[in-house]
Design an enzyme around this catalytic site. Sequence first.
Site, PDB file in Angstrom:
ATOM      1  CB  SER A 136      -0.889  -0.051   1.260  1.00 48.42           C
ATOM      2  OG  SER A 136      -1.690   1.087   1.365  1.00 48.42           O
ATOM      3  CE  LYS A 247     -14.544  12.232  -3.053  1.00 48.74           C
ATOM      4  NZ  LYS A 247     -13.435  11.485  -2.461  1.00 48.74           N
TER       5      LYS A 247
HETATM    6  C1  LIG Z   1     -13.508  10.403  -1.422  1.00 51.13           C
HETATM    7  C2  LIG Z   1     -12.539   9.270  -1.658  1.00 51.13           C
HETATM    8  C3  LIG Z   1     -12.970   7.942  -1.682  1.00 51.13           C
HETATM    9  C4  LIG Z   1     -14.360   7.567  -1.288  1.00 51.13           C
HETATM   10  O1  LIG Z   1     -15.255   7.858  -2.283  1.00 51.13           O
HETATM   11  P1  LIG Z   1     -16.767   8.193  -1.869  1.00 51.13           P
HETATM   12  O2  LIG Z   1     -17.546   7.910  -3.079  1.00 51.13           O
HETATM   13  O3  LIG Z   1     -16.784   9.616  -1.425  1.00 51.13           O
HETATM   14  O4  LIG Z   1     -17.108   7.273  -0.723  1.00 51.13           O
HETATM   15  C5  LIG Z   1     -12.079   6.952  -2.054  1.00 51.13           C
HETATM   16  N1  LIG Z   1     -10.795   7.241  -2.362  1.00 51.13           N
HETATM   17  C6  LIG Z   1     -10.342   8.506  -2.311  1.00 51.13           C
HETATM   18  C7  LIG Z   1      -8.922   8.765  -2.671  1.00 51.13           C
HETATM   19  C8  LIG Z   1     -11.180   9.558  -1.941  1.00 51.13           C
HETATM   20  O5  LIG Z   1     -10.719  10.798  -1.850  1.00 51.13           O
END
Ligand SMILES: *Cc1c(COP(=O)(O)O)cnc(C)c1O
Length: 404
Positions: A136, A247
């Site tokens: 990781s 997002k």
């Molecule tokens: C926000 C985020 C997630 C989680 O995604 P969500 O759809 O908001 O639960 C996963 N990985 C990274 C790098 C993020 O910033």
Amino acid sequence: MNFDQMFQTQLDALKEEGNYRVFAELERACGDFPRVKSHSNGSPDEVTVWCSNDYLGMGNNPTVMKAMMDTVAACGTGAGGTRNISGNAHHHKLLEAELADLHGKDAALLFTSGYVSNWASLSTLGSRLPNAVILSDSLNHASMIEGIRHAKCAKVIWKHNDPDDLDRKLAALPANATPIVAFESVYSMDGDIAPIAEILDVCEKHGAMSYIDEVHAVGMYGPRGGGVAEREGLMDRITLIEGTLGKAYGCVGGYITGSHALIDFIRSFASGFIFTTALPPAVAAAATASVKHLKESQWERAMQKRQVARLRARLDAEGIPHEHNASHIIPVMVKDPVKCKMLSDILMDQFGIYVQPINYPTVPKGTERLRFTPGPLHSDEDIEYLVMALKTLWKQCAIAHAVA
Ligand SMILES: *Cc1c(COP(=O)(O)O)cnc(C)c1O
């Protein structure tokens, strides 16, 4: 036992460190983004959002909204339960086909969030594959870290974005290990981008599986929004590509894409997929519309690039220190949790600018920052106003320094 007392002691400690989280109360209004109504004490009624992860304003896109509303009208609200019990909604299958196509993979699988997709996939891979070792990146997102923890398999942390360190750590594994390399493309706090090709070279050299989180890249990078791996022509070399619909796509939900066997494996064994109610069909339909739109339309990506470059240039011209990276994320380093929160409060209350302070444990102590994400809907005037506000505050901060 006085449980409230126990809770309060820890909350008080957080407050003392300046790391207590306070959330703004905002109300989005269709068509006005990035302008939103504020219900927060002391702020103007209307504020401009500068830290949204709805990076391209797709949460207000008329096509996406119509897809959601039409599907509610046609299919109702909820999915009716888990897919295990209630079956696949037709809209889930359409979205999965769209996502598999986006990343050039055989198949895709939806989850209720990106967090759950990382958590469920990594914990299933790590716990089910014989002699699994998850390697990781040291700055991986909490959802990956929790998934790896839950897998209870061997884990190795490699130095952030350092393929040589990864190479050494893979070389040191026992011969019977099943290595899984987990990393992100765009790291959302520093805005730096992984050397994906070099990491894949190392994975291939050691026969390791590659697992990439493109959450902060899907929709925004690549000619069809397939992420940094699409832009660099690397998608076919990656075993599993993970993304979010919450997002840049402006909806909610998470997903993975990969081979038929990989997706069927996660579908069949991942508790975090099997035992939770599926996304509403209307959400799936809206996300499908959003993914489709951004496969074709270049306007959002082009305008985002333009406004990111513009804000960077203006910050440079005014001598406001920010991290120079190759992404759409502009971190302005404050390096003090109390000051970071104070700057954020003043921006909100006196200037109507909303930018959430990023403090520990989201970032290491001493690297507290304000994180700006300019998008296609920020105007040149918005940028000018923001830079003017920061300039004013930077001057005031310098005065505070001198007196102290
Ligand atoms: C926000 C985020 C997630 C989680 O995604 P969500 O759809 O908001 O639960 C996963 N990985 C990274 C790098 C993020 O910033």
